[in-house]
Design a protein around this motif. Sequence first.
Motif, PDB file in Angstrom:
ATOM      1  N   MET A  18       1.216  -8.221   4.462  1.00  7.26           N
ATOM      2  CA  MET A  18       0.971  -7.745   3.105  1.00  7.26           C
ATOM      3  C   MET A  18      -0.521  -7.801   2.772  1.00  7.26           C
ATOM      4  O   MET A  18      -1.057  -6.901   2.119  1.00  7.26           O
ATOM      5  N   PHE A  19      -1.197  -8.845   3.227  1.00  5.44           N
ATOM      6  CA  PHE A  19      -2.640  -8.961   3.003  1.00  5.44           C
ATOM      7  C   PHE A  19      -3.389  -7.831   3.701  1.00  5.44           C
ATOM      8  O   PHE A  19      -4.256  -7.181   3.109  1.00  5.44           O
ATOM      9  N   ASP A  20      -3.032  -7.588   4.946  1.00  2.14           N
ATOM     10  CA  ASP A  20      -3.723  -6.557   5.727  1.00  2.14           C
ATOM     11  C   ASP A  20      -3.538  -5.165   5.138  1.00  2.14           C
ATOM     12  O   ASP A  20      -4.385  -4.281   5.321  1.00  2.14           O
ATOM     13  N   ARG A  21      -2.412  -4.951   4.451  1.00  2.00           N
ATOM     14  CA  ARG A  21      -2.140  -3.645   3.845  1.00  2.00           C
ATOM     15  C   ARG A  21      -2.605  -3.550   2.396  1.00  2.00           C
ATOM     16  O   ARG A  21      -2.327  -2.568   1.710  1.00  2.00           O
ATOM     17  N   GLY A  22      -3.315  -4.574   1.929  1.00  2.00           N
ATOM     18  CA  GLY A  22      -3.889  -4.527   0.591  1.00  2.00           C
ATOM     19  C   GLY A  22      -2.920  -4.805  -0.530  1.00  2.00           C
ATOM     20  O   GLY A  22      -3.230  -4.523  -1.694  1.00  2.00           O
ATOM     21  N   LEU A  23      -1.756  -5.368  -0.239  1.00  2.14           N
ATOM     22  CA  LEU A  23      -0.794  -5.693  -1.286  1.00  2.14           C
ATOM     23  C   LEU A  23      -1.162  -6.973  -2.023  1.00  2.14           C
ATOM     24  O   LEU A  23      -0.628  -7.259  -3.102  1.00  2.14           O
ATOM     25  N   THR A  24      -2.043  -7.750  -1.431  1.00  2.00           N
ATOM     26  CA  THR A  24      -2.576  -8.945  -2.078  1.00  2.00           C
ATOM     27  C   THR A  24      -3.960  -9.172  -1.511  1.00  2.00           C
ATOM     28  O   THR A  24      -4.270  -8.697  -0.419  1.00  2.00           O
ATOM     29  N   CYS A  25      -4.801  -9.872  -2.248  1.00  2.00           N
ATOM     30  CA  CYS A  25      -6.176 -10.039  -1.786  1.00  2.00           C
ATOM     31  C   CYS A  25      -6.688 -11.432  -2.144  1.00  2.00           C
ATOM     32  O   CYS A  25      -6.077 -12.145  -2.947  1.00  2.00           O
ATOM     33  N   GLY A  26      -7.806 -11.811  -1.519  1.00  2.00           N
ATOM     34  CA  GLY A  26      -8.388 -13.112  -1.814  1.00  2.00           C
ATOM     35  C   GLY A  26      -7.386 -14.233  -1.606  1.00  2.00           C
ATOM     36  O   GLY A  26      -6.685 -14.285  -0.596  1.00  2.00           O
ATOM     37  N   ALA A  27      -7.314 -15.128  -2.588  1.00  2.00           N
ATOM     38  CA  ALA A  27      -6.362 -16.239  -2.522  1.00  2.00           C
ATOM     39  C   ALA A  27      -5.201 -16.025  -3.487  1.00  2.00           C
ATOM     40  O   ALA A  27      -4.635 -16.976  -4.013  1.00  2.00           O
ATOM     41  N   SER A  47      -4.811 -20.672  -1.174  1.00  2.00           N
ATOM     42  CA  SER A  47      -4.850 -20.179   0.203  1.00  2.00           C
ATOM     43  C   SER A  47      -4.771 -18.659   0.230  1.00  2.00           C
ATOM     44  O   SER A  47      -4.175 -18.039  -0.653  1.00  2.00           O
ATOM     45  N   SER A  48      -5.389 -18.057   1.243  1.00  2.00           N
ATOM     46  CA  SER A  48      -5.297 -16.613   1.435  1.00  2.00           C
ATOM     47  C   SER A  48      -4.059 -16.296   2.240  1.00  2.00           C
ATOM     48  O   SER A  48      -3.799 -16.921   3.282  1.00  2.00           O
ATOM     49  N   MET A  49      -3.290 -15.321   1.788  1.00  2.00           N
ATOM     50  CA  MET A  49      -2.089 -14.945   2.508  1.00  2.00           C
ATOM     51  C   MET A  49      -2.399 -14.258   3.833  1.00  2.00           C
ATOM     52  O   MET A  49      -1.513 -14.064   4.656  1.00  2.00           O
ATOM     53  N   GLY A  50      -3.668 -13.912   4.045  1.00  2.00           N
ATOM     54  CA  GLY A  50      -4.052 -13.316   5.314  1.00  2.00           C
ATOM     55  C   GLY A  50      -4.385 -14.324   6.386  1.00  2.00           C
ATOM     56  O   GLY A  50      -4.536 -13.961   7.558  1.00  2.00           O
ATOM     57  N   PHE A  51      -4.472 -15.607   6.010  1.00  2.00           N
ATOM     58  CA  PHE A  51      -4.940 -16.614   6.962  1.00  2.00           C
ATOM     59  C   PHE A  51      -4.140 -17.914   6.848  1.00  2.00           C
ATOM     60  O   PHE A  51      -4.694 -19.005   6.909  1.00  2.00           O
ATOM     61  N   LEU A  52      -2.838 -17.799   6.695  1.00  2.00           N
ATOM     62  CA  LEU A  52      -1.992 -18.983   6.571  1.00  2.00           C
ATOM     63  C   LEU A  52      -1.728 -19.626   7.931  1.00  2.00           C
ATOM     64  O   LEU A  52      -1.595 -18.933   8.941  1.00  2.00           O
ATOM     65  N   ASP A  53      -1.605 -20.932   7.929  1.00  2.00           N
ATOM     66  CA  ASP A  53      -1.268 -21.715   9.120  1.00  2.00           C
ATOM     67  C   ASP A  53       0.131 -22.290   8.901  1.00  2.00           C
ATOM     68  O   ASP A  53       0.367 -22.969   7.889  1.00  2.00           O
ATOM     69  N   PRO A  54       1.074 -22.031   9.813  1.00  2.00           N
ATOM     70  CA  PRO A  54       2.432 -22.552   9.617  1.00  2.00           C
ATOM     71  C   PRO A  54       2.483 -24.055   9.345  1.00  2.00           C
ATOM     72  O   PRO A  54       3.325 -24.517   8.563  1.00  2.00           O
ATOM     73  N   ALA A  55       1.583 -24.812   9.968  1.00  2.00           N
ATOM     74  CA  ALA A  55       1.596 -26.265   9.810  1.00  2.00           C
ATOM     75  C   ALA A  55       1.152 -26.697   8.416  1.00  2.00           C
ATOM     76  O   ALA A  55       1.443 -27.827   7.992  1.00  2.00           O
TER      77      ALA A  55
END
Length: 214
Positions: A18-27, A47-55
């Motif tokens: 979703m982040f990569d497609r521009g549906l959400t941005c920043g944090a 947190s940014s939805m484009g760079f989440l860590d499962p842990a």
Amino acid sequence: MTEATKAREDICRIAKSMFDRGLTCGASGNISVRLSDGNYLVTPTGSSMGFLDPAQISHLDQNLRHLSGDKPTKEIPLHSAFYDTRAQTGAVVHLHSTYSVALSMLPDIDPDNALPTLTPYGIMRLGKVKLLPFFLPGDAAMGEAVRALAGTRSAVLLANHGPVVAEKDLWTAVYAMEELEETAKLAVLLHSMEPKTLSDQDVQAVARKFGVNW
């Protein structure tokens, strides 16, 4: 792979898409999933939805107490309102997607049914979308406004803020969210053109065929 491990990976993969497609941005934006044991996985605050860590996904118990991971999103009251009022809810997705936010600011939107009936898919996946008033981000009053709907809506549009969708599982919630944004995009693009919407008869036919409470 355990249920929780898979859910963590799905949250991160879907959020990045979703982040990569521009549906959400920043944090902006947040996702939660209810596990079969009643506990929750929630995206962390700030947190940014484009760079989440499962842990780092927040793990909360049934009473929303923080068990592990990073601190959860401040929108927990909004998420919990859907879980508490809609027993079938397995996931909640909240975005600040551009066209949905734009639609929420137009002066002639019906607050009881914010999405115009432009396609059958908005009806099928969302039913009627309630437009709620503006609240400060993180305000518990957002959750109270959702609770006041008594579980009758699976999706709401927060004025000047963004859409929220609750569904039986994460994938269904995401598909519905994307349909909401696409319908909002059509509505904004066509707003000054007086488009031909589905007739009341068409809407009722779609609702009956797909079991939508309209």
